[in-house]
Design a protein around this motif. Structure first.
Motif, mmCIF file in Angstrom:
data_model
loop_
_atom_site.group_PDB
_atom_site.id
_atom_site.type_symbol
_atom_site.label_atom_id
_atom_site.label_comp_id
_atom_site.label_asym_id
_atom_site.label_seq_id
_atom_site.Cartn_x
_atom_site.Cartn_y
_atom_site.Cartn_z
ATOM 1 N N ALA A 248 1.674 -12.417 1.174
ATOM 2 C CA ALA A 248 2.954 -12.887 0.632
ATOM 3 C C ALA A 248 2.735 -13.779 -0.585
ATOM 4 O O ALA A 248 3.477 -13.705 -1.575
ATOM 5 C CB ALA A 248 3.735 -13.632 1.710
ATOM 6 N N GLY A 251 2.164 -11.819 -3.492
ATOM 7 C CA GLY A 251 3.446 -11.354 -4.012
ATOM 8 C C GLY A 251 4.089 -12.367 -4.941
ATOM 9 O O GLY A 251 4.661 -12.012 -5.977
ATOM 10 N N GLU A 261 7.640 -4.830 -8.948
ATOM 11 C CA GLU A 261 7.274 -3.741 -8.043
ATOM 12 C C GLU A 261 6.073 -4.137 -7.183
ATOM 13 O O GLU A 261 6.056 -3.931 -5.963
ATOM 14 C CB GLU A 261 6.946 -2.489 -8.852
ATOM 15 C CG GLU A 261 6.681 -1.260 -7.986
ATOM 16 C CD GLU A 261 6.464 -0.004 -8.820
ATOM 17 O OE1 GLU A 261 5.898 0.966 -8.279
ATOM 18 O OE2 GLU A 261 6.855 -0.004 -10.009
ATOM 19 N N LEU A 264 7.176 -6.820 -4.625
ATOM 20 C CA LEU A 264 7.900 -6.248 -3.485
ATOM 21 C C LEU A 264 6.956 -5.547 -2.516
ATOM 22 O O LEU A 264 7.120 -5.643 -1.300
ATOM 23 C CB LEU A 264 8.971 -5.269 -3.983
ATOM 24 C CG LEU A 264 10.266 -5.900 -4.492
ATOM 25 C CD1 LEU A 264 11.145 -4.848 -5.161
ATOM 26 C CD2 LEU A 264 11.014 -6.566 -3.337
ATOM 27 N N ALA A 265 5.963 -4.848 -3.066
ATOM 28 C CA ALA A 265 5.004 -4.156 -2.206
ATOM 29 C C ALA A 265 4.242 -5.164 -1.337
ATOM 30 O O ALA A 265 4.023 -4.931 -0.144
ATOM 31 C CB ALA A 265 4.032 -3.342 -3.052
ATOM 32 N N SER A 266 3.859 -6.300 -1.929
ATOM 33 C CA SER A 266 3.151 -7.338 -1.164
ATOM 34 C C SER A 266 4.059 -7.958 -0.115
ATOM 35 O O SER A 266 3.649 -8.177 1.028
ATOM 36 C CB SER A 266 2.638 -8.427 -2.116
ATOM 37 O OG SER A 266 1.564 -7.953 -2.893
ATOM 38 N N TYR A 267 5.319 -8.247 -0.495
ATOM 39 C CA TYR A 267 6.260 -8.829 0.465
ATOM 40 C C TYR A 267 6.472 -7.896 1.659
ATOM 41 O O TYR A 267 6.484 -8.332 2.815
ATOM 42 C CB TYR A 267 7.605 -9.111 -0.205
ATOM 43 C CG TYR A 267 7.574 -10.183 -1.265
ATOM 44 C CD1 TYR A 267 6.719 -11.282 -1.173
ATOM 45 C CD2 TYR A 267 8.412 -10.111 -2.378
ATOM 46 C CE1 TYR A 267 6.705 -12.256 -2.141
ATOM 47 C CE2 TYR A 267 8.396 -11.089 -3.357
ATOM 48 C CZ TYR A 267 7.535 -12.164 -3.234
ATOM 49 O OH TYR A 267 7.526 -13.131 -4.201
ATOM 50 N N HIS A 268 6.639 -6.596 1.370
ATOM 51 C CA HIS A 268 6.845 -5.628 2.455
ATOM 52 C C HIS A 268 5.615 -5.543 3.354
ATOM 53 O O HIS A 268 5.739 -5.446 4.589
ATOM 54 C CB HIS A 268 7.167 -4.246 1.877
ATOM 55 C CG HIS A 268 8.600 -4.080 1.475
ATOM 56 N ND1 HIS A 268 9.641 -4.150 2.375
ATOM 57 C CD2 HIS A 268 9.173 -3.836 0.260
ATOM 58 C CE1 HIS A 268 10.795 -3.973 1.747
ATOM 59 N NE2 HIS A 268 10.535 -3.782 0.453
ATOM 60 N N GLU A 269 4.429 -5.567 2.744
ATOM 61 C CA GLU A 269 3.197 -5.505 3.540
ATOM 62 C C GLU A 269 3.095 -6.714 4.465
ATOM 63 O O GLU A 269 2.774 -6.590 5.652
ATOM 64 C CB GLU A 269 1.984 -5.429 2.610
ATOM 65 C CG GLU A 269 0.672 -5.249 3.344
ATOM 66 C CD GLU A 269 -0.525 -5.156 2.402
ATOM 67 O OE1 GLU A 269 -1.663 -5.134 2.916
ATOM 68 O OE2 GLU A 269 -0.329 -5.133 1.165
ATOM 69 N N TRP A 271 5.598 -8.642 5.471
ATOM 70 C CA TRP A 271 6.705 -8.536 6.428
ATOM 71 C C TRP A 271 6.332 -7.631 7.598
ATOM 72 O O TRP A 271 6.562 -7.974 8.768
ATOM 73 C CB TRP A 271 7.937 -7.992 5.699
ATOM 74 C CG TRP A 271 9.099 -7.654 6.597
ATOM 75 C CD1 TRP A 271 9.366 -6.442 7.156
ATOM 76 C CD2 TRP A 271 10.140 -8.527 7.030
ATOM 77 N NE1 TRP A 271 10.503 -6.507 7.916
ATOM 78 C CE2 TRP A 271 11.007 -7.780 7.855
ATOM 79 C CE3 TRP A 271 10.431 -9.867 6.796
ATOM 80 C CZ2 TRP A 271 12.131 -8.327 8.439
ATOM 81 C CZ3 TRP A 271 11.554 -10.403 7.389
ATOM 82 C CH2 TRP A 271 12.386 -9.649 8.194
ATOM 83 N N ASP A 272 5.736 -6.482 7.298
ATOM 84 C CA ASP A 272 5.371 -5.529 8.354
ATOM 85 C C ASP A 272 4.353 -6.150 9.316
ATOM 86 O O ASP A 272 4.428 -5.932 10.532
ATOM 87 C CB ASP A 272 4.797 -4.250 7.739
ATOM 88 C CG ASP A 272 5.866 -3.406 7.044
ATOM 89 O OD1 ASP A 272 7.056 -3.617 7.339
ATOM 90 O OD2 ASP A 272 5.494 -2.559 6.212
ATOM 91 N N GLN A 275 6.149 -8.683 11.542
ATOM 92 C CA GLN A 275 6.963 -7.995 12.545
ATOM 93 C C GLN A 275 6.112 -7.442 13.676
ATOM 94 O O GLN A 275 6.530 -7.388 14.833
ATOM 95 C CB GLN A 275 7.758 -6.849 11.899
ATOM 96 C CG GLN A 275 8.756 -7.280 10.843
ATOM 97 C CD GLN A 275 9.782 -8.253 11.391
ATOM 98 O OE1 GLN A 275 10.472 -7.950 12.354
ATOM 99 N NE2 GLN A 275 9.861 -9.432 10.791
#
Length: 287
Positions: A248, A251, A261, A264-269, A271-272, A275
């Motif tokens: 993060a 990111g 871009e 966002l890819a780092s944030y999603h990684e 986040w996953d 979770q």
């Protein structure tokens, strides 16, 4: 002789710590925290009497017990044990000694507690935090290490603490960066195995510093963030809170550089990962 005394002290320390395991240290996992607390209380109760003529052993044991109390969140009790250790160390070694500096660094290490306060501001069980004293302890510890020309993991941690305390002062952000760079160098030179986490945390703080405080530091921050993520994956595993936090942070670096871009890819990684590994009520799942 000095060697014989040190050997005897080590034997007593090993025996004493072995006795700790006679206490029910959460063997059945039910009520583990309370069991550990009761065990620590019993163990701490006879320390001074049992080690009356072995101050060097008592100093080390007090440091270990303080760490255990910190892990239980009982920071005030931990400080009481550190205060006793500092008093004994001053009498045994004098004011300028590596052990004294190490204990002062432990006093200064309120960083995680301060971070807890930011995220758990309404939790009234958190011990009061005196940043002025913590910073003074870190400065005194660093002064001792320097006087003795000591390069140790303790000195690296004192530098890390001091950087964290002075960094919010914009007039001292260059000084903070210097402390972090020194701490990182020490960690790279001396940390291995279980101590490798020191490199990761120091890198993390240096990444934050370069991202937020240093104009034009984005490229340097991204490179260091990539290195920190890779190291955290090796040490902590691909799916850990620390690794996710660093991803993060990467990111953030990319966002500051204008790479939306990539950010966002780092944030999603990150986040996953959160979770996957966080329980449903963990704030990290929603942060």
């Amino acid at each position: 002789t000095e060697v014989t005394e040190e050997q005897e002290n080590n034997e007593i320390l090993i025996k004493l710590l072995g006795d700790v395991y006679d206490f029910p240290w959460g063997k059945h996992m039910v009520g583990q925290e309370q069991t550990m607390h009761e065990s620590l209380e019993k163990f701490s109760g006879y320390l001074e009497q049992r080690l009356q003529e072995r101050p060097q052993v008592e100093i080390r044991v007090r440091q270990i017990v303080a760490y255990a109390y910190h892990q239980l969140g009982e920071h005030a009790t931990a400080r009481e044990h550190l205060q006793r250790a500092l008093y004994l160390a001053g009498g045994e070694y004098g004011d300028v000694h590596e052990t004294v500096a190490d204990i002062l660094t432990e006093f200064a290490d309120e960083i995680e507690l301060q971070r807890e306060k930011k995220s758990l501001a309404e939790d009234l069980t958190i011990a009061p935090f005196d940043q002025t004293k913590a910073q003074a302890d870190a400065e005194r510890a660093l002064s001792i290490y320097n006087q003795l020309h000591i390069e140790s993991l303790g000195k690296g941690h004192a530098l890390f603490c001091l950087a964290w305390y002075v960094e919010p002062n914009l007039e001292r952000h260059v000084e903070a960066e210097g402390y972090l760079l020194q701490a990182l160098q020490i960690a790279q030179d001396l940390a291995s195995g279980n101590d490798s986490y020191r490199q990761v945390y120091t890198m993390w703080d240096l990444v934050e510093h370069l991202t937020w405080q240093k104009t034009g530091g984005s490229e340097e921050a991204i490179s260091l963030a990539q290195e920190a993520v890779a190291m955290s994956r090796r040490i902590n595993g691909k799916e850990s809170h620390i690794t996710a936090g660093l991803i993060a942070e990467r990111g953030e670096c990319l966002r500051f550089q204008g790479d939306e871009e990539g950010a966002l890819a780092s944030y999603h990684e990150a986040w996953d990962i959160f979770q996957t590994i966080s329980p449903p009520n963990d704030p990290l799942r929603h942060s």
